[in-house]
Design a protein around this motif. Structure first.
Motif, short mmCIF file in Angstrom:
data_model
loop_
_atom_site.label_atom_id
_atom_site.label_comp_id
_atom_site.label_asym_id
_atom_site.label_seq_id
_atom_site.Cartn_x
_atom_site.Cartn_y
_atom_site.Cartn_z
N THR A 158 0.82 -1.21 0.00
CA THR A 158 0.00 0.00 0.00
C THR A 158 0.85 1.26 0.00
N GLU A 159 1.80 1.32 0.92
CA GLU A 159 2.51 2.58 1.10
C GLU A 159 3.73 2.70 0.19
N GLY A 160 4.17 1.58 -0.40
CA GLY A 160 5.29 1.64 -1.33
C GLY A 160 6.59 2.09 -0.69
N ALA A 161 6.71 1.88 0.62
CA ALA A 161 7.92 2.36 1.29
C ALA A 161 8.94 1.24 1.49
N GLY A 162 8.63 0.06 0.96
CA GLY A 162 9.59 -1.05 1.02
C GLY A 162 9.90 -1.52 2.42
N GLN A 163 8.90 -1.59 3.27
CA GLN A 163 9.15 -1.96 4.66
C GLN A 163 8.35 -3.20 5.06
N MET A 164 8.18 -4.12 4.10
CA MET A 164 7.27 -5.22 4.39
C MET A 164 8.01 -6.48 4.86
N PHE A 165 7.33 -7.23 5.72
CA PHE A 165 7.82 -8.55 6.13
C PHE A 165 7.33 -9.56 5.11
N GLN A 166 8.23 -10.44 4.68
CA GLN A 166 7.85 -11.43 3.69
C GLN A 166 7.24 -12.66 4.37
N VAL A 167 6.26 -13.25 3.71
CA VAL A 167 5.63 -14.48 4.19
C VAL A 167 5.94 -15.57 3.19
N THR A 168 6.52 -16.66 3.64
CA THR A 168 6.87 -17.71 2.68
C THR A 168 6.88 -19.08 3.36
N THR A 169 6.62 -20.11 2.56
CA THR A 169 6.81 -21.47 3.06
C THR A 169 7.97 -22.14 2.30
N LEU A 170 8.70 -21.35 1.51
CA LEU A 170 9.87 -21.91 0.81
C LEU A 170 10.92 -22.35 1.84
N ASP A 171 11.70 -23.35 1.48
CA ASP A 171 12.78 -23.80 2.35
C ASP A 171 13.96 -22.83 2.19
N LEU A 172 14.21 -22.05 3.21
CA LEU A 172 15.21 -20.99 3.08
C LEU A 172 16.63 -21.53 2.96
N ASP A 173 16.82 -22.80 3.31
CA ASP A 173 18.15 -23.39 3.13
C ASP A 173 18.33 -23.93 1.71
N ASN A 174 17.26 -23.89 0.95
CA ASN A 174 17.34 -24.47 -0.39
C ASN A 174 16.34 -23.72 -1.29
N ILE A 175 16.67 -22.46 -1.58
CA ILE A 175 15.73 -21.59 -2.28
C ILE A 175 15.72 -21.91 -3.78
N PRO A 176 14.54 -22.23 -4.33
CA PRO A 176 14.48 -22.52 -5.77
C PRO A 176 14.73 -21.25 -6.58
N LYS A 177 15.49 -21.41 -7.68
CA LYS A 177 15.86 -20.23 -8.48
C LYS A 177 15.29 -20.34 -9.89
N THR A 178 15.03 -19.17 -10.49
CA THR A 178 14.63 -19.13 -11.90
C THR A 178 15.90 -19.18 -12.75
N GLU A 179 15.69 -19.24 -14.06
CA GLU A 179 16.86 -19.28 -14.95
C GLU A 179 17.74 -18.06 -14.80
N GLU A 180 17.09 -16.91 -14.47
CA GLU A 180 17.88 -15.67 -14.30
C GLU A 180 18.58 -15.62 -12.94
N GLY A 181 18.37 -16.65 -12.14
CA GLY A 181 19.03 -16.68 -10.83
C GLY A 181 18.27 -15.97 -9.73
N LYS A 182 17.01 -15.55 -10.03
CA LYS A 182 16.17 -14.93 -9.00
C LYS A 182 15.38 -16.01 -8.26
N THR A 183 14.84 -15.66 -7.09
CA THR A 183 14.02 -16.62 -6.35
C THR A 183 12.79 -17.00 -7.18
N ASP A 184 12.53 -18.29 -7.26
CA ASP A 184 11.36 -18.77 -8.01
C ASP A 184 10.20 -18.98 -7.04
N TYR A 185 9.24 -18.07 -7.08
CA TYR A 185 8.12 -18.14 -6.14
C TYR A 185 6.99 -19.04 -6.62
N SER A 186 7.12 -19.61 -7.82
CA SER A 186 5.99 -20.40 -8.32
C SER A 186 5.68 -21.58 -7.41
N GLY A 187 6.68 -22.07 -6.69
CA GLY A 187 6.43 -23.18 -5.76
C GLY A 187 6.12 -22.72 -4.35
#
Ligand code: 4AD
Ligand code: MG
Length: 454
Positions: A158-187
Motif C-alpha cells: 500500500t505505502e510503497g515504502a519497502g518496509q514489508m515482512f515477507q511471508v513464505t513457506t519456501l525452504d530458506l536453506d534451499n531456495i528454488p531459483k529461476t533461470e535468471e538466478g532470482k528466487t522462483d516463487y511459483s512453488g
C-alpha cells in the motif's frame, strides 16, 4: 467495591498485592485486575484463619477470601472485607517473584512482559486500551460505518515504502531459483511473493466504493529499522474510508474521532487516568480535556515549511520545501507554533504514497497528517485519486507493477467517486492518552528490531 456494606457472606478471589501485619490484624490488598485499587481484606488474628495460611498469603499469591463487606474507615475506599476464611489457591509464588512492592523501571518490566500486567501501570494501560477499542467501534457504529476485516497477508504494497515482512513457506536453506538466478516463487504457498500487510487501506477502499462509510481496525506490520519510542514492527491501525467525501470531510472526521476517544477515556477510565496524571505525566488529564474543547489548527505543508525555515538553526535536519518532515519538525509545529493538535495538508507528491489525489498545481497532493504534542504524527490520510488515467500515470511514474493493482484501478473504471480516509496508529493514540513515553509500554507484547520474546 462499589457495593454497600452487607451481612451477606461473599467470596473475593484475586492476587495479593500487598500485605501489612500488625499485632492483632493482618491487612491484605487483593486485586482481581478489574480496577486500580484492590479490595482490602481484614483478617483478625484471633479468627479461625490459620497462621499458616496467613504466612502463605504473600505478594503474588492467588487467594480466595470469604467474609462480609463492612464500611471502611480507611481513606479512598468505601468498603473492606472482614474475612472469615482464607484459602491459598494454587502454589505460592517462589521466593524470587520479581514484583516486589517497590517501583520498577519500565525497562526492567519489559524484560518480564509476562508479569508486568500485574503492576498498577500495566493494568491501567490494559484497561484504557480496552476502553479505547470499545470507543473506536462505538464512534463508527454510531455513525453507521461498517466494520470490514481486511486481510493480513497480501500481495500488494500500500505505502510503497519497502518496509514489508515477507511471508513464505519456501525452504530458506534451499531456495528454488529461476533461470535468471532470482528466487522462483511459483512453488511458494501462494505461487508468488507475499507479505504481511502495512495497511488495510487498498482493500477497504473496495468496500467503501460499494457500501459507503467503512472502517478497518487490525494489526499491521512494518519492517522499519527504526529504534524509536514511536515505532513498532507490529502495531494496530484504525482506517476509516468514506465515499462521496473530500479532504475537508476527512479532516472533520479525524478531529471528531480523536475528540470522541479522549472524551470517552476521561469519562470511563477516571481512576486509571488519575493514576497516569499523578505518576506518569502530570497534567495529562487537563491536556486531553483542552484538546477536546479546542478546534484543531490547520496549515498547508508549504506554510509549515516557511515557518520551520525561520528557525532552521534549531534542527538537526535542515528544512527546505520538498523534504519530508522529521519528528523534530513535527514537534516544533505542534508544540511551539500551534500549542496543540495541528493538521498539515497538501504535501509534495514525492514524499507521499501513489494513491493520493493530485492538486491542480501538479506538485502537491491532497494529503493530511494530524500532529500532536510529544509524538508528532498520529494520523496519516488523504483524499484518493479517483481518476483512472491520473492514477495509472502515477503508478507508472513511480515504477510500480501495474498488474498487481488491476483490481484497485478497476474501482476507478466502474462508478468512481471522490473518497477519502486516514489511518490512526492505535498505540500512538494510547501513548498520547496515558502520557507514556515509550510505545513498547502501551502494547501487551511489543515487537521491535531484535525483540520477539514472549
Ligand atoms: O501514515 P501511514 O503510513 O498511513 C497509512 O498507512 C495509510 N494507508 C492510512 C490510510 O490512509 N488509510 O500510517 C498511519 C499511522 C501513522 O500516522 C502512525 O500513527 C501509525 O500509523 N504508524 C505507526 N505506529 C507505530 N509504529 C509504526 N512503525 C508506525 N508506522 C505508522
Ligand atoms: Mg504517515
Amino acid at each position: 467495591m462499589q457495593s454497600d456494606p452487607s451481612d451477606q457472606a461473599i467470596t473475593a478471589q484475586g492476587w495479593v498485592k500487598t500485605k501489612r501485619d500488625s499485632k492483632n490484624v493482618c491487612f491484605l490488598e487483593v486485586s482481581d485486575g478489574s480496577s486500580m485499587k484492590g479490595l482490602q481484606i481484614i483478617i483478625d488474628k484471633s479468627s479461625d484463619i490459620s497462621e499458616e495460611s496467613l504466612a502463605l498469603a504473600a505478594t503474588g499469591a492467588a487467594v480466595s477470601c470469604e467474609g462480609i463487606l463492612v464500611d471502611s474507615p480507611a481513606k479512598g475506599q468505601k468498603v473492606e472485607m472482614q474475612a472469615t476464611a482464607l484459602t491459598i489457591v494454587g502454589t505460592v509464588p517462589a521466593e524470587d517473584y520479581p514484583l516486589q512492592k517497590k517501583r520498577h523501571s519500565f525497562e526492567f518490566l519489559r524484560e518480564i512482559a509476562h508479569l508486568r500486567p500485574r503492576t498498577n501501570t500495566f493494568g491501567a494501560v490494559a484497561r484504557v486500551r480496552n476502553a479505547m477499542s470499545t470507543a473506536i467501534h462505538g464512534f463508527f457504529q454510531e455513525r453507521g460505518f461498517l466494520y470490514v476485516h481486511t486481510p493480513i497477508i497480501t500481495g500488494s504494497d500500500t505505502e510503497g515504502a519497502g518496509q514489508m515482512f515477507q511471508v513464505t513457506t519456501l525452504d530458506l536453506d534451499n531456495i528454488p531459483k529461476t533461470e535468471e538466478g532470482k528466487t522462483d516463487y511459483s512453488g511458494d504457498f501462494f505461487g508468488k511473493q507475499t507479505h504481511m500487510t502495512v495497511s488495510g487501506q487498498l482493500q477497504v477502499e473496495n468496500y467503501c466504493c460499494a457500501l459507503g462509510d467503512v472502517y478497518t481496525f487490525g494489526p499491521t506490520f512494518r519492517a522499519e529499522n527504526s529504534n524509536t519510542t514511536r515505532h513498532l514492527a507490529e502495531f494496530w491501525m484504525i482506517e476509516p474510508e468514506m465515499a462521496f467525501c473530500e479532504l475537508e470531510g476527512n479532516m472533520e472526521l479525524a478531529e471528531d474521532f480523536i475528540k470522541y476517544i479522549l472524551n470517552y477515556v476521561l469519562e470511563h477510565c477516571s481512576e486509571d487516568m488519575d493514576f497516569f496524571n499523578q505518576w506518569v505525566l502530570k497534567g495529562v488529564k487537563d491536556t486531553l480535556q483542552s484538546v477536546v474543547d479546542t478546534p484543531f489548527k490547520h496549515m498547508t505543508y508549504t506554510d509549515a515549511v516557511a515557518e520551520l525555515e525561520k528557525v532552521n538553526d534549531k534542527f538537526d535536519f535542515k528544512v527546505s520545501w520538498g523534504c519530508d518532515l522529521q519528528t523534530e519538525h513535527e514537534r516544533y509545529l505542534t508544540e511551539e507554533l500551534c500549542q496543540g493538535p495541528v493538521i498539515v495538508t497538501d504535501y509534495p507528491k514525492e514524499i507521499k504514497a501513489f494513491y493520493m489525489k493530485m492538486n491542480e498545481d501538479g506538485k502537491t497532493v491532497r494529503a493530511m497528517d494530524v500532529l500532536v504534542p510529544r509524538l508528532g504524527e498520529i494520523i496519516g490520510g488523504s483524499q484518493r485519486e479517483e481518476d483512472f488515467d491520473k492514477l495509472k500515470a502515477r503508478i507508472d511514474e513511480m515504477g510500480m507493477d501495474e498488474s498487481e493493482y488491476w483490481w484497485y484501478l478497476d474501482l476507478r473504471r466502474f462508478g468512481t467517486v471522490p473518497h477519502s480516509g486516514f489511518g490512526l496508529g492505535f498505540e500512538r493514540l494510547i501513548q498520547y492518552v496515558t502520557g507514556l513515553g515509550n510505545i513498547r509500554d502501551v502494547i501487551p507484547f511489543p515487537r521491535t528490531v531484535k525483540t520477539i520474546d514472549f
